[in-house]
Design an enzyme around this catalytic site. Structure first.
Site, PDB file in Angstrom:
ATOM      1  N   GLY A 129       0.819  -1.209   0.000  1.00  0.00           N
ATOM      2  CA  GLY A 129       0.000   0.000   0.000  1.00  0.00           C
ATOM      3  C   GLY A 129       0.849   1.253   0.000  1.00  0.00           C
ATOM      4  O   GLY A 129       1.780   1.366  -0.799  1.00  0.00           O
ATOM      5  N   GLY A 142       4.695   1.307  -0.254  1.00  0.00           N
ATOM      6  CA  GLY A 142       5.387   0.925  -1.485  1.00  0.00           C
ATOM      7  C   GLY A 142       5.549  -0.575  -1.618  1.00  0.00           C
ATOM      8  O   GLY A 142       4.586  -1.313  -1.463  1.00  0.00           O
ATOM      9  N   GLY A 168      -2.680  -2.045  -7.392  1.00  0.00           N
ATOM     10  CA  GLY A 168      -1.824  -3.224  -7.556  1.00  0.00           C
ATOM     11  C   GLY A 168      -1.732  -3.664  -9.012  1.00  0.00           C
ATOM     12  O   GLY A 168      -0.677  -4.100  -9.472  1.00  0.00           O
ATOM     13  N   ASP A 169      -2.834  -3.552  -9.723  1.00  0.00           N
ATOM     14  CA  ASP A 169      -2.824  -3.940 -11.140  1.00  0.00           C
ATOM     15  C   ASP A 169      -1.914  -2.999 -11.937  1.00  0.00           C
ATOM     16  O   ASP A 169      -1.197  -3.431 -12.853  1.00  0.00           O
ATOM     17  CB  ASP A 169      -4.250  -3.903 -11.723  1.00  0.00           C
ATOM     18  CG  ASP A 169      -5.206  -4.780 -10.925  1.00  0.00           C
ATOM     19  OD1 ASP A 169      -4.726  -5.724 -10.277  1.00  0.00           O
ATOM     20  OD2 ASP A 169      -6.418  -4.506 -10.944  1.00  0.00           O
TER      21      ASP A 169
HETATM   22  N1  LIG Z   1      -2.284   4.872   0.110  1.00  0.00           N
HETATM   23  C1  LIG Z   1      -1.355   4.825  -0.845  1.00  0.00           C
HETATM   24  N2  LIG Z   1      -0.498   5.869  -1.020  1.00  0.00           N
HETATM   25  C2  LIG Z   1       0.452   5.817  -1.991  1.00  0.00           C
HETATM   26  N3  LIG Z   1       0.632   4.773  -2.816  1.00  0.00           N
HETATM   27  C3  LIG Z   1      -0.192   3.717  -2.698  1.00  0.00           C
HETATM   28  C4  LIG Z   1      -1.223   3.674  -1.699  1.00  0.00           C
HETATM   29  N4  LIG Z   1      -1.887   2.485  -1.821  1.00  0.00           N
HETATM   30  C5  LIG Z   1      -1.288   1.826  -2.841  1.00  0.00           C
HETATM   31  N5  LIG Z   1      -0.273   2.548  -3.363  1.00  0.00           N
HETATM   32  C6  LIG Z   1       0.616   2.191  -4.475  1.00  0.00           C
HETATM   33  O1  LIG Z   1       0.107   1.056  -5.177  1.00  0.00           O
HETATM   34  C7  LIG Z   1       0.966  -0.079  -5.015  1.00  0.00           C
HETATM   35  C8  LIG Z   1       0.144  -1.344  -4.848  1.00  0.00           C
HETATM   36  O2  LIG Z   1      -0.697  -1.185  -3.740  1.00  0.00           O
HETATM   37  P1  LIG Z   1      -1.300  -2.394  -2.897  1.00  0.00           P
HETATM   38  O3  LIG Z   1      -0.239  -3.011  -2.074  1.00  0.00           O
HETATM   39  O4  LIG Z   1      -2.484  -1.858  -2.189  1.00  0.00           O
HETATM   40  O5  LIG Z   1      -1.722  -3.417  -4.053  1.00  0.00           O
HETATM   41  P2  LIG Z   1      -2.910  -4.460  -4.145  1.00  0.00           P
HETATM   42  O6  LIG Z   1      -3.458  -4.762  -2.793  1.00  0.00           O
HETATM   43  O7  LIG Z   1      -2.390  -5.590  -4.950  1.00  0.00           O
HETATM   44  O8  LIG Z   1      -3.983  -3.660  -5.000  1.00  0.00           O
HETATM   45  P3  LIG Z   1      -5.182  -4.201  -5.940  1.00  0.00           P
HETATM   46  O9  LIG Z   1      -6.393  -4.101  -5.084  1.00  0.00           O
HETATM   47  O10 LIG Z   1      -5.200  -3.286  -7.119  1.00  0.00           O
HETATM   48  O11 LIG Z   1      -4.852  -5.620  -6.322  1.00  0.00           O
HETATM   49  C9  LIG Z   1       1.872   0.264  -3.835  1.00  0.00           C
HETATM   50  O12 LIG Z   1       3.104  -0.407  -3.933  1.00  0.00           O
HETATM   51  C10 LIG Z   1       1.991   1.779  -3.982  1.00  0.00           C
HETATM   52  O13 LIG Z   1       2.921   2.120  -4.985  1.00  0.00           O
HETATM   53 MG   LIG Z   2      -3.449  -6.936  -6.171  1.00  0.00          MG
END
Ligand SMILES: Nc1ncnc2c1ncn2[C@@H]1O[C@H](COP(=O)(O)OP(=O)(O)OP(=O)(O)O)[C@@H](O)[C@H]1O
Ligand SMILES: [Mg+2]
Length: 311
Positions: free
Chosen positions: A223, A226, A252-253
């Protein structure tokens, strides 16, 4: 070309209401359709960033036709396999007063073994052969839970770089095939490894564990913190700048798309990680399920901090 495979796409229906009241009639302020599905999102972001991509997967029913039209509008190349049943529809209700979002998700349509065979034949016969293939998201009913394992093994035999972004049993089964790249978030990584990842040290250890199991590049996204990413020789902590977050949907995508795109262009792990975090964070600057914009990715890129950690 980077192919993406979405076995369980959806037509997302976004409804905005002024003040959601339960047990009563609500009138919507706006209603919008959006293409849904993780592989499709990855293709949309690769296209936005100027890469060569094509989206594969199952599409059926009236909602499937709408999904295809929407993708055509976004100019994303796709070649779906038709199925008899309707693709799923997720409902996302946004309360404009409280900014709370309520999601109602569906499991997906029943897919027959004949339909699955058609898809497998299609993606093993893509011409010219893609250099990379991304398998992302959930698996619909009727498709075996170890489908990603089977598909990854076949793609590897064809010399295609494989990427898996899924969760739960689909991720656990899929990693047995040792895909080249995975990018779970912390929750998904916990499920995969069966341990809690509370601290940064825990995440670093988890990434190293995944790499030593034979996966070439392991990244755990965290999130706003990073991500931590490693291959067998190096490990990086990648941190985005502070931004005003509008919606984290599709972050994440966007991360997966940028990571694979840069690596496919011969970029180093360090460069690819920087672009990946810039794209993920750029996706948070857009409202609703809108993905990242290229201009935001470019302006965030120099602000992403990449720190090499001791291996
Ligand atoms: N609150 C935030 N502030 C800044 N960057 C963020 C935030 N949330 C997510 N990101 C960015 O997005 C990237 C992926 O986020 P996250 O870890 O939430 O992925 P995910 O849970 O796989 O998301 P998805 O639901 O799209 O599959 C992080 O590494 C960061 O670069
Ligand atoms: Mg994801």
């Amino acid at each position: 070309m980077i192919a993406t495979v979405t076995l369980n796409p959806s037509l997302d229906r976004h409804v905005a209401v002024d003040n959601l009241v339960l047990d009563d009639t609500n009138r919507w302020v706006s209603m919008k359709y959006q293409p849904g599905g993780k592989g499709i999102n990855v293709s949309r972001v690769i296209y936005e960033l100027g890469g060569d991509t094509k989206a594969y997967g199952f599409v059926g029913g009236v909602d499937g036709d709408v999904l295809k039209k929407l993708l055509k509008g976004h100019k994303v190349p796709c070649d779906f396999t038709s199925i008899k049943n309707d693709i799923r529809s997720n409902f996302i209700i946004t309360d404009l007063k409280t900014h709370r979002q309520t999601r109602i998700s569906a499991p997906g349509p029943q897919v027959s073994s004949g339909e699955l065979k058609k898809l497998v034949d299609k993606i093993t016969g893509i011409k010219p052969k893609p250099t990379h293939i991304v398998f992302a998201g959930s698996v619909p009913p009727g498709v075996p839970g170890d489908i990603y394992y089977e598909l990854i093994v076949r793609m590897q035999a064809m010399g295609i770089v494989t990427v898996l972004d899924s969760a739960d049993q689909w991720l656990r089964e899929g990693v047995r095939a040792k895909p080249d790249i995975i990018k779970p978030n912390v929750r998904e990584a916990q499920g995969l490894l069966g341990v809690e990842l509370k601290t940064e040290e825990d995440v670093i250890y988890a990434v190293k564990t995944i790499v030593s199991s034979g996966i070439k590049i392991a990244s755990i996204s965290r999130g706003r913190e990073g991500m931590i990413i490693a291959d067998k020789d190096q490990i990086f902590k990648v941190v985005p700048p502070d931004v005003q977050v509008l919606s984290t949907v599709g972050a994440g995508d966007s991360t997966v798309a940028a990571l694979v795109l840069k690596l496919s262009q011969g970029g180093t792990l360090e460069d690819a990680s920087r672009l990946a975090v810039a794209a993920g964070t750029a996706a948070t600057l857009t409202a609703g399920t809108e993905l990242c914009h290229k201009a935001d990715v470019e302006s965030l890129l120099p602000q992403v901090k990449v720190e090499r950690l001791l291996f």
